[in-house]
Write a protein that holds these residues in place. Structure first.
Motif, PDB file in Angstrom:
ATOM      1  N   ALA A   1     -52.707  40.264  28.652  1.00  5.93           N
ATOM      2  CA  ALA A   1     -53.504  39.569  27.638  1.00  5.93           C
ATOM      3  C   ALA A   1     -54.896  40.194  27.515  1.00  5.93           C
ATOM      4  O   ALA A   1     -55.375  40.419  26.402  1.00  5.93           O
ATOM      5  CB  ALA A   1     -53.611  38.081  27.978  1.00  5.93           C
ATOM      6  N   GLY A   2     -55.512  40.453  28.634  1.00 14.44           N
ATOM      7  CA  GLY A   2     -56.856  41.020  28.636  1.00 14.44           C
ATOM      8  C   GLY A   2     -56.928  42.428  28.084  1.00 14.44           C
ATOM      9  O   GLY A   2     -57.856  42.784  27.375  1.00 14.44           O
ATOM     10  N   SER A   3     -55.915  43.221  28.368  1.00 12.63           N
ATOM     11  CA  SER A   3     -55.931  44.605  27.894  1.00 12.63           C
ATOM     12  C   SER A   3     -55.590  44.700  26.413  1.00 12.63           C
ATOM     13  O   SER A   3     -55.896  45.698  25.767  1.00 12.63           O
ATOM     14  CB  SER A   3     -54.963  45.468  28.713  1.00 12.63           C
ATOM     15  N   ALA A   4     -54.964  43.658  25.872  1.00 13.18           N
ATOM     16  CA  ALA A   4     -54.588  43.670  24.457  1.00 13.18           C
ATOM     17  C   ALA A   4     -55.705  43.139  23.566  1.00 13.18           C
ATOM     18  O   ALA A   4     -55.667  43.332  22.358  1.00 13.18           O
ATOM     19  CB  ALA A   4     -53.330  42.839  24.245  1.00 13.18           C
ATOM     20  N   ALA A   5     -56.662  42.468  24.167  1.00 10.46           N
ATOM     21  CA  ALA A   5     -57.717  41.842  23.364  1.00 10.46           C
ATOM     22  C   ALA A   5     -58.689  42.855  22.801  1.00 10.46           C
ATOM     23  O   ALA A   5     -58.821  43.942  23.174  1.00 10.46           O
ATOM     24  CB  ALA A   5     -58.479  40.838  24.222  1.00 10.46           C
TER      25      ALA A   5
ATOM     26  N   MET B   1     -50.788  53.212  29.927  1.00 10.12           N
ATOM     27  CA  MET B   1     -50.306  52.386  31.022  1.00 10.12           C
ATOM     28  C   MET B   1     -50.265  50.910  30.632  1.00 10.12           C
ATOM     29  O   MET B   1     -49.349  50.200  30.986  1.00 10.12           O
ATOM     30  CB  MET B   1     -51.190  52.603  32.254  1.00 10.12           C
ATOM     31  N   HIS B   2     -51.274  50.457  29.865  1.00  8.39           N
ATOM     32  CA  HIS B   2     -51.306  49.055  29.467  1.00  8.39           C
ATOM     33  C   HIS B   2     -50.119  48.712  28.577  1.00  8.39           C
ATOM     34  O   HIS B   2     -49.551  47.633  28.696  1.00  8.39           O
ATOM     35  CB  HIS B   2     -52.612  48.726  28.746  1.00  8.39           C
ATOM     36  N   ALA B   3     -49.766  49.626  27.684  1.00 11.54           N
ATOM     37  CA  ALA B   3     -48.627  49.380  26.800  1.00 11.54           C
ATOM     38  C   ALA B   3     -47.337  49.289  27.606  1.00 11.54           C
ATOM     39  O   ALA B   3     -46.484  48.440  27.322  1.00 11.54           O
ATOM     40  CB  ALA B   3     -48.526  50.480  25.747  1.00 11.54           C
ATOM     41  N   ILE B   4     -47.195  50.126  28.617  1.00 11.81           N
ATOM     42  CA  ILE B   4     -45.997  50.086  29.462  1.00 11.81           C
ATOM     43  C   ILE B   4     -45.917  48.750  30.194  1.00 11.81           C
ATOM     44  O   ILE B   4     -44.862  48.119  30.247  1.00 11.81           O
ATOM     45  CB  ILE B   4     -45.978  51.276  30.449  1.00 11.81           C
ATOM     46  N   ALA B   5     -47.046  48.298  30.753  1.00 10.48           N
ATOM     47  CA  ALA B   5     -47.067  47.015  31.457  1.00 10.48           C
ATOM     48  C   ALA B   5     -46.682  45.878  30.516  1.00 10.48           C
ATOM     49  O   ALA B   5     -45.946  44.960  30.898  1.00 10.48           O
ATOM     50  CB  ALA B   5     -48.445  46.764  32.064  1.00 10.48           C
TER      51      ALA B   5
ATOM     52  N   GLY C   1     -41.737  36.511  25.219  1.00 13.39           N
ATOM     53  CA  GLY C   1     -41.447  37.939  25.371  1.00 13.39           C
ATOM     54  C   GLY C   1     -41.596  38.675  24.050  1.00 13.39           C
ATOM     55  O   GLY C   1     -42.145  39.776  23.992  1.00 13.39           O
ATOM     56  N   GLY C   2     -41.145  38.058  22.976  1.00 15.95           N
ATOM     57  CA  GLY C   2     -41.317  38.659  21.649  1.00 15.95           C
ATOM     58  C   GLY C   2     -42.781  38.786  21.262  1.00 15.95           C
ATOM     59  O   GLY C   2     -43.197  39.804  20.700  1.00 15.95           O
ATOM     60  N   LEU C   3     -43.570  37.770  21.574  1.00 16.03           N
ATOM     61  CA  LEU C   3     -45.009  37.836  21.276  1.00 16.03           C
ATOM     62  C   LEU C   3     -45.676  38.977  22.044  1.00 16.03           C
ATOM     63  O   LEU C   3     -46.529  39.677  21.505  1.00 16.03           O
ATOM     64  CB  LEU C   3     -45.687  36.517  21.634  1.00 16.03           C
ATOM     65  N   VAL C   4     -45.289  39.144  23.299  1.00 14.54           N
ATOM     66  CA  VAL C   4     -45.877  40.212  24.128  1.00 14.54           C
ATOM     67  C   VAL C   4     -45.450  41.584  23.610  1.00 14.54           C
ATOM     68  O   VAL C   4     -46.230  42.538  23.639  1.00 14.54           O
ATOM     69  CB  VAL C   4     -45.492  40.042  25.618  1.00 14.54           C
TER      70      VAL C   4
ATOM     71  N   ARG D   1     -49.825  40.562  21.013  1.00 13.50           N
ATOM     72  CA  ARG D   1     -49.736  40.800  22.466  1.00 13.50           C
ATOM     73  C   ARG D   1     -50.726  39.967  23.275  1.00 13.50           C
ATOM     74  O   ARG D   1     -50.362  39.417  24.312  1.00 13.50           O
ATOM     75  CB  ARG D   1     -49.923  42.293  22.758  1.00 13.50           C
ATOM     76  N   ALA D   2     -51.956  39.855  22.828  1.00 13.22           N
ATOM     77  CA  ALA D   2     -52.944  39.079  23.593  1.00 13.22           C
ATOM     78  C   ALA D   2     -52.510  37.614  23.673  1.00 13.22           C
ATOM     79  O   ALA D   2     -52.494  37.021  24.760  1.00 13.22           O
ATOM     80  CB  ALA D   2     -54.329  39.209  22.974  1.00 13.22           C
TER      81      ALA D   2
END
Length: 123
Positions: free
Chosen positions: A119-123, A1-5, A53-56, A62-63
């Motif tokens: 950001a938080g879920s990617a850290a 789910m985090h990757a989809i978001a 957007g590219g960074l995300v 992603r973070a």
């Protein structure tokens, strides 16, 4: 789910950034008049949205991209607060009335929360 978001946020930012170049007139109307330099601000913010957007989109950045998105979207609060200040109930467009201006502000805060969550879920 985090990757989809994260992917949806990246697409949202990238598409919105590209739209700054395809429909600059609309985005110039969102820049408060007292800021001036509307055309420059539209170009810079559009380019920033595409880059963020590219960074995300890229897992390894992603973070950082999520935090950059949160900061960028927070900068847009200036526009939404200005719209709220200028809102009048007799305006023809919903977004120029108080309820519409409040809705813009709430949605912007939700976008910030979305970026922070990514950001938080990617850290």
């Amino acid at each position: 789910m985090h990757a989809i978001a994260a992917i949806v946020l990246a697409m949202f930012l990238s598409v919105t950034g590209v739209m700054h170049f395809l429909a600059p007139g609309y985005f110039r109307t969102l820049v408060p008049a007292w800021l001036g330099r509307e055309q420059l601000l539209v170009v810079v913010s559009g380019a920033a949205e595409v880059m963020v957007g590219g960074l995300v989109l890229v897992t390894s950045t992603r973070a950082a991209g999520g935090w950059a998105a949160a900061i960028l979207i927070t900068c847009y609060l200036v526009s939404h607060l200005d719209a709220l200040r200028r809102a009048r109930p007799d305006r023809p467009r919903l977004l120029e009335r108080p309820a519409g201006a409040v809705a813009r502000l709430v949605v912007n805060v939700l976008y910030i929360a979305w970026a922070v969550a990514v950001a938080g879920s990617a850290a």
